[in-house]
Design an enzyme around this catalytic site. Structure first.
Site, PDB file in Angstrom:
ATOM      1  CG  ASP A 137     -58.887  14.635 -28.142  1.00  0.00           C
ATOM      2  OD1 ASP A 137     -58.397  13.540 -28.502  1.00  0.00           O
ATOM      3  OD2 ASP A 137     -59.110  15.576 -28.917  1.00  0.00           O
TER       4      ASP A 137
ATOM      5  CG  HIS B 264     -59.696  17.008 -33.942  1.00  0.00           C
ATOM      6  ND1 HIS B 264     -58.966  16.930 -32.771  1.00  0.00           N
ATOM      7  CD2 HIS B 264     -58.873  17.598 -34.851  1.00  0.00           C
ATOM      8  CE1 HIS B 264     -57.772  17.462 -32.954  1.00  0.00           C
ATOM      9  NE2 HIS B 264     -57.680  17.872 -34.218  1.00  0.00           N
TER      10      HIS B 264
ATOM     11  CG  ASP C 225     -63.519  15.128 -25.756  1.00  0.00           C
ATOM     12  OD1 ASP C 225     -62.355  15.252 -26.180  1.00  0.00           O
ATOM     13  OD2 ASP C 225     -64.369  16.036 -25.800  1.00  0.00           O
TER      14      ASP C 225
ATOM     15  N   GLY D 226     -49.914  14.400  -8.913  1.00  0.00           N
ATOM     16  CA  GLY D 226     -50.743  14.528  -7.708  1.00  0.00           C
ATOM     17  C   GLY D 226     -52.200  14.866  -7.945  1.00  0.00           C
TER      18      GLY D 226
ATOM     19  CE1 TYR E 119     -54.917  34.575 -18.591  1.00  0.00           C
ATOM     20  CE2 TYR E 119     -55.485  36.206 -20.259  1.00  0.00           C
ATOM     21  CZ  TYR E 119     -55.008  35.894 -18.994  1.00  0.00           C
ATOM     22  OH  TYR E 119     -54.629  36.881 -18.142  1.00  0.00           O
TER      23      TYR E 119
ATOM     24  CE  LYS F   3     -61.658  30.282 -22.953  1.00  0.00           C
ATOM     25  NZ  LYS F   3     -62.620  31.119 -23.583  1.00  0.00           N
TER      26      LYS F   3
ATOM     27  CE1 TYR G 266     -56.643  25.118 -33.843  1.00  0.00           C
ATOM     28  CE2 TYR G 266     -55.155  25.011 -35.722  1.00  0.00           C
ATOM     29  CZ  TYR G 266     -55.910  24.377 -34.752  1.00  0.00           C
ATOM     30  OH  TYR G 266     -55.946  23.013 -34.707  1.00  0.00           O
TER      31      TYR G 266
END
Ligand code: F6R
Ligand code: MG
Ligand code: MG
Length: 367
Positions: free
Chosen positions: A14, A21, A56, A106, A231, A234, A350
């Site tokens: 994206d 969005h 996307d 890379g 985390y 995603k 969020y």
């Protein structure tokens, strides 16, 4: 027919939404298509197709360089960088958002874009399906992949096709502990399910035929990174599935999407919602930034050339799945900010919890 292996690489990002969005601006697609056709002309790619789902851009590429190839990943990075320049000029929303680094280092994995790749020798006929989803996460593929490759109520081939009867091997990744484990279906189904039934943490990365040892499916599942106590990483996922002749038929691969399952994502990456199967032009998640969408593009590969795409969810047989997804969306939306429509605290993209907690710290009393 070439015995030289072909690699299918699907790399997505994206790099700016139009409007908000909800979609990709046509100028970005035009720019990406020109770059891909240049890469085919100079021989880096055998073939390429630029597709989209929601906000996307998906680069579907074939080449002879194998998976994790530096030049292919660099090429995808450069396309997204060039599109970002266009996106910035148009002031598209979140321009460059998935390019998390200033420079390419890379391998595109971990730098923001999502990536699914598979290398194999083309069969006499090689039908493949590329699934692309928006407003959800890689674990969204767990349930449909399980149905395609392990559930005889979905895939009758598991029961009556001698080339499928041995079953499949599933590679599952623990996105938090950064470990992988393989399961044999059907004999280890119950062990497999305890993990993949928790799709926010355990994701199917790949599936292999036990009859031939050939790769059958690959996803863009990637490890998560612990940043600021949460985390992150995603992302709207992609998945490649090979079909027919000892693998699930095209219709068996599509069948799981006839009943929309509930996935995590949707508004602010913080809600459960139904995943709606749609054609590419209908992949414009607008209602509450959703509901999540999945597009399936079918190709016949011939010496690496991508004949297609056939936009497979245009079939009116998926109309009822779309209706059902809208009904589930209506129902879940009535719950507003309450779980299980809203995700649990530790899974929301969020949150205001730390600030609210801090503000109220003095008002909490022991009980
Ligand atoms: C979901 C998504 C959108 C945004 C939402 C708020 O994956 O991308 O639902 O989270 O539109 O966006 P911001 O915070 O940029 O205003
Ligand atoms: Mg976006
Ligand atoms: Mg997206």
């Amino acid at each position: 027919m070439s015995q030289q292996p072909i690699t299918v690489s699907v790399i997505k990002a994206d790099i700016g939404g139009y409007v908000g969005h909800s979609s990709v601006h046509p100028d970005l697609l035009e720019r990406a298509r020109a770059d891909v056709s240049g890469a085919v002309d100079r021989g880096l790619l055998v073939d390429g197709c630029v597709a989209y789902v929601g906000d996307d851009i998906n680069l579907i590429m074939t080449h002879r360089r194998g998976i994790d190839d530096l030049e292919i990943h660099r090429f995808a990075w450069d396309v997204f960088t060039a599109c970002t320049t266009v996106a910035r000029k148009l002031k598209l929303y979140g321009a460059g958002q998935d390019l998390l680094s200033d420079s390419f280092s890379g391998n595109i994995k971990g730098l923001g874009p999502g990536c699914a790749e598979m290398e194999f020798v083309e069969r006499t006929s090689e039908p493949i399906i590329v699934f692309m989803a928006d407003k959800t996460e890689p674990g969204a593929w767990n349930l449909p992949l399980y149905k395609m490759f392990a559930d005889p109520f979905n895939t009758i081939g598991l029961v009556i096709d001698p080339k499928m009867h041995k079953g499949f091997e599933f590679e599952v990744h623990d996105l938090i502990q950064h470990k992988r484990v393989k399961f044999l279906a059907p004999e280890e189904l119950y062990d497999l399910l305890i993990f993949i039934g928790a799709p926010s943490r355990f994701c199917i990365k790949g599936i292999v035929s036990r009859e031939t040892g050939e790769p059958a499916a690959a996803t863009s599942t990637q490890r998560l990174n612990l940043l600021a106590g949460r985390y992150v990483g995603k992302d709207d996922p992609v998945c490649i599935v090979r079909c027919q002749s000892g693998l699930p038929a095209v219709g068996e691969v599509l069948e799981p999407f006839a009943t929309p399952h509930v996935v995590a994502g949707w508004m602010r990456g913080s809600h459960h919602g139904p995943i709606m199967p749609v054609s590419m032009p209908d992949a414009t998640p607008s209602r509450f930034d959703g509901p999540p969408r999945v597009v399936s593009l079918g190709f016949q590969l011939a010496d690496g050339k991508l004949h297609g795409p056939r936009d497979l969810f245009t079939d009116c047989a998926f109309d009822r799945a779309r209706d059902k997804a809208n009904e589930i969306a209506d129902y879940l939306r009535t719950m507003g900010p309450f779980e299980p429509h809203r995700l649990p605290l530790d899974e929301m993209e969020y949150t205001t919890m730390p600030q609210v907690m801090q503000k109220l710290a003095g008002r909490f009393e022991d009980i």
